[in-house]
Motif scaffolding. Structure first.
Motif, PDB file in Angstrom:
ATOM      1  N   HIS A   1       0.492  -1.104  -0.096  1.00 11.10           N
ATOM      2  CA  HIS A   1       0.023  -0.339  -0.104  1.00 11.10           C
ATOM      3  C   HIS A   1       0.805   1.571  -0.091  1.00 11.10           C
ATOM      4  CE1 HIS A   1      -3.105   2.643   1.046  1.00 11.10           C
ATOM      5  NE2 HIS A   1      -2.418   3.631   1.668  1.00 11.10           N
ATOM      6  N   PRO A   2       0.959   1.782  -0.779  1.00 12.13           N
ATOM      7  CA  PRO A   2      -0.601   2.766  -1.454  1.00 12.13           C
ATOM      8  C   PRO A   2      -0.355   1.841  -3.054  1.00 12.13           C
ATOM      9  CG  PRO A   2       0.412   4.386  -1.327  1.00 12.13           C
ATOM     10  CD  PRO A   2       0.950   2.722  -1.044  1.00 12.13           C
TER      11      PRO A   2
ATOM     12  N   SER B   1      -0.743  -1.065  -8.131  1.00 14.69           N
ATOM     13  CA  SER B   1      -2.152  -0.875  -8.666  1.00 14.69           C
ATOM     14  C   SER B   1      -1.695   0.776  -9.916  1.00 14.69           C
ATOM     15  CB  SER B   1      -2.072   0.442  -7.962  1.00 14.69           C
ATOM     16  OG  SER B   1      -3.286   1.470  -8.297  1.00 14.69           O
TER      17      SER B   1
ATOM     18  N   THR C   1      -0.735  -0.700  -4.974  1.00 18.44           N
ATOM     19  CA  THR C   1      -0.801  -2.279  -4.814  1.00 18.44           C
ATOM     20  C   THR C   1      -2.614  -2.309  -5.125  1.00 18.44           C
ATOM     21  OG1 THR C   1      -0.889  -2.734  -2.549  1.00 18.44           O
ATOM     22  CG2 THR C   1       1.043  -3.922  -3.924  1.00 18.44           C
ATOM     23  N   HIS C   2      -2.766  -2.729  -5.633  1.00 18.06           N
ATOM     24  CA  HIS C   2      -4.657  -3.074  -5.901  1.00 18.06           C
ATOM     25  C   HIS C   2      -5.452  -4.479  -5.925  1.00 18.06           C
ATOM     26  CE1 HIS C   2      -8.787  -1.644  -5.489  1.00 18.06           C
ATOM     27  NE2 HIS C   2      -9.158  -2.210  -6.543  1.00 18.06           N
ATOM     28  N   ASP C   3      -5.993  -5.280  -4.865  1.00 19.56           N
ATOM     29  CA  ASP C   3      -6.621  -6.693  -5.219  1.00 19.56           C
ATOM     30  C   ASP C   3      -5.530  -7.841  -5.284  1.00 19.56           C
ATOM     31  OD1 ASP C   3      -8.798  -5.946  -5.147  1.00 19.56           O
ATOM     32  OD2 ASP C   3      -9.162  -5.368  -7.356  1.00 19.56           O
TER      33      ASP C   3
END
Length: 327
Positions: free
Chosen positions: A125-126, A134, A128-130
């Protein structure tokens, strides 16, 4: 067969600052070597001057780890970008050397992640997503960083150098950020370069979900800037012959430039640098890489050092390149 011109770049900033007595900060994120801009700008200039005296003609600012996340202040960030650019410009201008290139150094999203993330490509984070990188977060990070460079300092630079990027998806995010920046600031006409890091001779993150390699560097996709150079640092002992011996597989009109910046002979073990080569052994390794690169299709080759290199490395490299370039 035409000889590919070779230019000498500078070496490491952080380890040279430590050699001169500077104490690096702890914690994540932090300014790392860029914290020297607050209290020890004279040391920064000593490092630049050391590489200039060693024969370098391509220089990067002391801003690799300078981020809003570390300063928590847009005003402080702008001020430090200005100080870094001014300090390099003053050294080069005072020396009266013509033909030098001054580049704004910008590190990857990894600079606000735990130490060594640029060698693994495993972001958190921040960014990455799922469970995958990201794209939007990486794009916004790089665009907002360029926006924090004072407008009055852009004329002092020859280009922008995005260094040691571990993910191909981050390369694409940077290209989109560059394109947006160029469209908004059409009066700022600079070259943009992207560095990719190859520990053990391989790009990290190849198997990471969402890290698509298609057209990452130079394809002419609408909405994405085409970078002119392909910059490829590695650890100082990896076999990189397969990386630097490139053919005409690149698309686009601009012939790529190879920027070869190996670490100073150490190997990153996931937590620290271990082992190492002496200066002579390191230069032999780089000379072998240059011989391979000379068989590729490059517009020019810029060669210098990354982590834990010094003016001694650059001086010896300068002597080797002088012989390779010939009269």
């Amino acid at each position: 067969m035409n000889r590919i011109p070779i230019f000498i770049a500078d070496g490491a900033m952080a380890s040279q600052l430590e050699h001169l007595g500077f104490k690096m900060p702890n914690g994540t994120p932090n300014l790392w070597s860029s914290s020297s801009l607050i209290s020890d700008i004279e040391l920064v200039q000593r490092v630049h001057r050391g590489y200039l005296d060693a024969g370098a003609s391509v220089f990067s600012t002391c801003t690799y780890q300078l981020t809003l996340e570390a300063t928590q202040s847009e005003d402080v960030t702008r001020n430090l970008f200005g100080k870094a650019i001014d300090s390099l410009d003053e050294v080069v201008t005072t020396a009266g050397h013509s033909g030098c290139r001054k580049l704004l150094s910008l590190g990857p999203c990894a600079v606000v992640q735990p130490s060594g993330t640029e060698y693994s490509g495993i972001y958190s984070h921040p960014f990455t997503h799922d469970g995958k990188p990201s794209f939007e977060a990486m794009y916004k990070f790089h665009l907002s960083r360029m926006e924090l460079v004072p407008e009055e300092d852009w004329p002092k630079l020859d280009g922008v150098l995005f260094e040691t990027i571990p993910l191909l998806s981050e390369v694409t995010a940077i290209r989109k950020a560059i394109k947006q920046f160029q469209q908004k600031h059409q009066a700022i006409k600079k070259e943009f370069y992207i560095s990719m890091v190859f520990p053990d001779g391989h790009l990290p993150g190849q198997g990471i979900k969402g890290n698509n390699s298609t057209g990452a560097m130079t394809t002419m996709d609408e909405g994405y800037a085409v970078v002119r150079a392909v910059l490829m640092p590695s650890d100082g002992q990896a076999d990189i012959s397969g990386i630097v011996r490139r053919d005409r597989s690149f698309s686009g009109d601009a012939v790529p430039i190879l920027l070869l910046f190996p670490d100073g002979g150490e190997i990153w073990d996931g937590g620290r640098f271990i082992g190492g080569l002496n200066v002579g052994e390191w230069c032999e390794h780089v000379e072998g890489a240059l011989e391979c690169a000379s068989k590729g299709c490059w517009g020019s080759i810029w060669v210098g050092g990354c982590c834990n290199t010094s003016p001694s490395h650059i001086q010896m490299l300068h002597n080797i390149v002088s012989e390779l370039n010939g009269p």
